[in-house]
Design a protein around this motif. Structure first.
Motif, PDB file in Angstrom:
ATOM      1  N   GLN A  93      11.628  -6.510 -33.356  1.00  0.00           N
ATOM      2  CA  GLN A  93      12.620  -5.580 -32.824  1.00  0.00           C
ATOM      3  C   GLN A  93      12.961  -4.487 -33.824  1.00  0.00           C
ATOM      4  N   ALA A  94      13.009  -4.844 -35.105  1.00  0.00           N
ATOM      5  CA  ALA A  94      13.348  -3.865 -36.134  1.00  0.00           C
ATOM      6  C   ALA A  94      12.146  -3.074 -36.623  1.00  0.00           C
ATOM      7  N   LYS A  95      10.984  -3.310 -36.025  1.00  0.00           N
ATOM      8  CA  LYS A  95       9.780  -2.647 -36.514  1.00  0.00           C
ATOM      9  C   LYS A  95       9.787  -1.157 -36.227  1.00  0.00           C
ATOM     10  N   GLY A  96      10.308  -0.748 -35.095  1.00  0.00           N
ATOM     11  CA  GLY A  96      10.270   0.664 -34.747  1.00  0.00           C
ATOM     12  C   GLY A  96      11.546   1.404 -35.028  1.00  0.00           C
ATOM     13  N   LEU A  97      12.477   0.820 -35.784  1.00  0.00           N
ATOM     14  CA  LEU A  97      13.772   1.451 -36.038  1.00  0.00           C
ATOM     15  C   LEU A  97      13.741   2.240 -37.341  1.00  0.00           C
TER      16      LEU A  97
END
Length: 422
Positions: free
Chosen positions: A134-138
């Motif tokens: 989930q935090a990969k594209g933030l």
């Protein structure tokens, strides 16, 4: 008039005491070689190892960066020691003797820990690499990424929150992350592709400066060396002027004599590519080492060294996948093709060895086996020396006694034989 003789001076009354030999310490203090230009704020810190996460000693200077320690010690074959002694003032007066150093000690193990600079980007990779999908594209600010880590060691927090070192952290984070501006703040997102480009750039700088001689010999020259497939020896008389003449006074032409070509195994001494050997004939299908292939192999070796030293296992696998993909910034295909052909030639040379040729009895890996056997022999000899050093003189003398025909000590303590009843 009698007078009393003057009392002897204190210097004359005290007999000269023999100087004490330096003390020998089994576990002396560690000797660190630190950068001379370090500031007063420099400290020894316990930081998490970039690869394993275990706390390890490092040297941190806000002006110079982070240093790891490389251990330099003497080999077991040629052991050395170090004499530690405080500085003594040199008395230049002719009537005064130079003062002797005191409190000197000898370290049996000559071990030095040399501070070597390490890029702080390797410490940022575990922080910036997202642990969840989930935090990969933030995109996030660097301060928020650091604040989200609840289990950071205190010493590591000291490095990350140092105001004078903050600009360096921002610049190194930008080297491995995609960034964007959001008002007055810069946001970051970890990029595996940019990490690979940074590793390649570091490897190219290492190659430009030159790899260490040990790495160059083991990973470059030995990997690119090909077996000697055919060796031709010319008669020494062919190089000399013709001196034989017949009875008619005419000079007889001298024919060149050539030994038949012999096939050598792959255990022949490897010849560097930049040294010409006129007595060696290479087969027509032997690959020639180009400068591009050697450069690619050096870059690959440098990348492998950084991966194995500073990256986790999961990240190493991802970097290998990117290097082998079509989107890789550098193409290692010529290097892989050349190494594959060299491996085939070595297999052919080993298979072509005749079973009756006892002049070359060793296989391709016998050199490494001989080294391992020599190491085992050295270790065995060292263990025997240690055992002998721990034995007393009486025990050594008893071992030399001839005990043939003598009873053993256990015979005196055995049960007596049962008496026969009359």
């Amino acid at each position: 008039m009698r007078t009393r003789s003057s009392a002897p001076s204190s210097e004359q009354s005290k007999p000269e005491q023999p100087s004490k030999p330096p003390l020998t310490t089994e576990k002396p203090g560690k000797t660190f070689i630190l950068p001379s230009s370090a500031s007063d704020e420099a400290r020894f810190l316990q930081l998490p190892n970039p690869q394993t996460g275990e706390l390890t000693r490092y040297f941190f200077c806000p002006k110079l960066g982070i240093y790891e320690f490389t251990v330099v010690t003497s080999s077991s074959q040629s052991p050395r020691s170090v004499l530690f002694s405080p500085k003594s003032e040199n008395n230049t007066a002719p009537d005064r003797k130079p003062s002797k150093p005191g409190n000197a000690s000898i370290a049996k193990t000559a071990q030095l820990l040399i501070a070597t600079p390490i890029d702080v980007v390797f410490f940022l990779i575990p922080l910036l690499c997202p642990k969840s999908s989930q935090a990969k594209g933030l995109f996030q600010p660097l301060d928020d990424i650091i604040d989200s880590q609840d289990d950071l060691p205190n010493h590591f927090q000291h490095v990350l929150y140092d105001e004078s070192f903050k600009n360096v952290l921002q610049a190194r984070a930008e080297a491995i992350c995609d960034s964007m501006e959001a008002g007055d703040e810069k946001l970051f997102r970890f990029s595996e592709a940019k990490l690979l480009k940074e590793l390649i750039a570091k490897a190219e700088r290492m190659v430009a400066l030159g790899l260490p001689a040990s790495m160059e010999e083991r990973f470059i020259r030995q990997a690119l060396s090909t077996p000697l497939m055919a060796v031709k020896r010319e008669d020494a008389s062919t190089n000399a002027a013709p001196s034989n003449s017949n009875s008619d006074g005419e000079t007889a032409p001298q024919e060149d004599k050539e030994t038949p070509a012999t096939t050598a195994s792959s255990t022949s001494v490897p010849t560097p590519s930049d040294v010409s050997t006129p007595a060696t004939e290479s087969p027509p299908n032997e690959p020639t080492v180009s400068d591009d292939v050697a450069r690619l192999l050096r870059i690959s070796t440098a990348i492998t060294f950084m991966k194995d030293s500073y990256l986790s296992a999961a990240l190493r696998t991802k970097v290998d996948e990117l290097l082998s993909s079509s989107e890789s910034p550098i193409d290692f295909k010529p290097m892989h093709d050349h190494l594959k052909r060299v491996a085939e030639l070595r297999a052919e040379a080993l298979a072509s060895r005749s079973l009756g040729d006892f002049s070359r009895k060793r296989d391709i890996d016998d050199d490494e086996g001989a080294e391992s056997r020599a190491d085992k022999k050295r270790r065995k000899e060292e263990e025997e020396k240690k055992k002998k050093a721990g034995e007393s003189r009486g025990v050594r003398d008893l071992k030399k006694v001839n005990t043939t025909g003598m009873k053993k000590m256990s015979d005196f303590f055995s049960k007596a034989a049962a008496k026969k009843k009359s």
